[in-house]
Design a protein around this motif. Sequence first.
Motif, mmCIF file in Angstrom:
data_model
loop_
_atom_site.group_PDB
_atom_site.id
_atom_site.type_symbol
_atom_site.label_atom_id
_atom_site.label_comp_id
_atom_site.label_asym_id
_atom_site.label_seq_id
_atom_site.Cartn_x
_atom_site.Cartn_y
_atom_site.Cartn_z
ATOM 1 N N TYR A 101 0.857 -1.185 0.000
ATOM 2 C CA TYR A 101 0.000 0.000 0.000
ATOM 3 C C TYR A 101 0.897 1.240 0.000
ATOM 4 O O TYR A 101 2.064 1.187 0.393
ATOM 5 C CB TYR A 101 -0.926 0.029 1.221
ATOM 6 C CG TYR A 101 -0.204 0.159 2.549
ATOM 7 C CD1 TYR A 101 -0.007 1.408 3.146
ATOM 8 C CD2 TYR A 101 0.297 -0.964 3.201
ATOM 9 C CE1 TYR A 101 0.650 1.526 4.360
ATOM 10 C CE2 TYR A 101 0.961 -0.854 4.416
ATOM 11 C CZ TYR A 101 1.132 0.390 4.989
ATOM 12 O OH TYR A 101 1.804 0.502 6.188
ATOM 13 N N ALA A 102 0.349 2.343 -0.463
ATOM 14 C CA ALA A 102 1.120 3.587 -0.545
ATOM 15 C C ALA A 102 0.548 4.630 0.397
ATOM 16 O O ALA A 102 -0.667 4.714 0.599
ATOM 17 C CB ALA A 102 1.118 4.113 -1.969
ATOM 18 N N VAL A 103 1.427 5.441 0.967
ATOM 19 C CA VAL A 103 1.044 6.599 1.768
ATOM 20 C C VAL A 103 1.448 7.840 0.987
ATOM 21 O O VAL A 103 2.639 8.040 0.689
ATOM 22 C CB VAL A 103 1.738 6.588 3.141
ATOM 23 C CG1 VAL A 103 1.380 7.852 3.923
ATOM 24 C CG2 VAL A 103 1.345 5.349 3.939
ATOM 25 N N ILE A 104 0.464 8.657 0.609
ATOM 26 C CA ILE A 104 0.744 9.878 -0.146
ATOM 27 C C ILE A 104 1.165 10.955 0.846
ATOM 28 O O ILE A 104 0.379 11.367 1.697
ATOM 29 C CB ILE A 104 -0.488 10.346 -0.947
ATOM 30 C CG1 ILE A 104 -1.087 9.180 -1.749
ATOM 31 C CG2 ILE A 104 -0.117 11.514 -1.848
ATOM 32 C CD1 ILE A 104 -0.140 8.555 -2.731
ATOM 33 N N GLN A 105 2.402 11.410 0.729
ATOM 34 C CA GLN A 105 2.934 12.366 1.688
ATOM 35 C C GLN A 105 2.842 13.807 1.218
ATOM 36 O O GLN A 105 2.917 14.731 2.027
ATOM 37 C CB GLN A 105 4.386 12.010 2.020
ATOM 38 C CG GLN A 105 4.539 10.649 2.693
ATOM 39 C CD GLN A 105 5.948 10.407 3.189
ATOM 40 O OE1 GLN A 105 6.917 10.897 2.604
ATOM 41 N NE2 GLN A 105 6.071 9.652 4.264
ATOM 42 N N ALA A 106 2.699 14.001 -0.091
ATOM 43 C CA ALA A 106 2.575 15.365 -0.612
ATOM 44 C C ALA A 106 1.855 15.333 -1.942
ATOM 45 O O ALA A 106 2.026 14.403 -2.740
ATOM 46 C CB ALA A 106 3.955 16.005 -0.779
ATOM 47 N N ALA A 107 1.020 16.349 -2.176
ATOM 48 C CA ALA A 107 0.324 16.534 -3.452
ATOM 49 C C ALA A 107 0.154 18.042 -3.609
ATOM 50 O O ALA A 107 -0.675 18.655 -2.930
ATOM 51 C CB ALA A 107 -1.028 15.822 -3.447
#
Length: 243
Positions: A101-107
């Motif tokens: 799974y991925a954790v989105i840290q910035a967008a």
Amino acid sequence: MPELDRTPPYLQVVQELRRRIVDGELADGDRLPSVRQIAEQWGIAQATAMKALAALRADGLAESVTGVGTVVRSRRTLHRSAADRLDRALRTGKIYPEDEYAVIQAAELAVAPTWVADLLGLEEGAQAIRRHRVTHNADGPVSASTSWFPAEFAESVPALLIAERIPGGTPSAIEAGTGRRAANDATEEASAAFRATPEQASDLGISAGDPVYVGRNIYSDVNGEIIEIGESVAPEGRWRTHR
């Protein structure tokens, strides 16, 4: 029975089993087909089947377990590349297998690095959409990656600026918002070994200066226009497989 082409038979078996491992159909700890089963399923000699399993072990994707057979060993050894993830997304609508799974840290909108600006045809100091994520499995961080997109996607693909996972991945969101479909045969990749920066080390749970594998990729649409540029970083000891 699977059909064989002119590729050496053992390599066809390797490619198919490797695909199942990369896709997550065969998970870490799963037992691979036996030599006899492979020989029967593919219509090849047992010596050829043994060679295929040996190749998977050499790639760090499997190991022999006494009394069990050959089992998948991918959780700590496999590095899924950007091309792997794009191919999976286009075929299945899913980026990640069940064990990752991925954790989105910035967008965000951010100033594009020079190499990204050059590829996107931007002037120095111009902004592009930046998404940064860390991918995990049961053991912890697997890789970290940063994707860059043309700033004009901010209006047509607003999900790119939200720090949450996008169902189906960014390729599906871009296609839905712009009509531009990523072409899996128009993906370019380059890679090299480096020493981890402090930021990379923090993402991966390693020490600054440790060796890392860095890959850069370009996704183009079916017309050859760039829709995404990415950079991924993985710790040492992980094998990047080739289709």
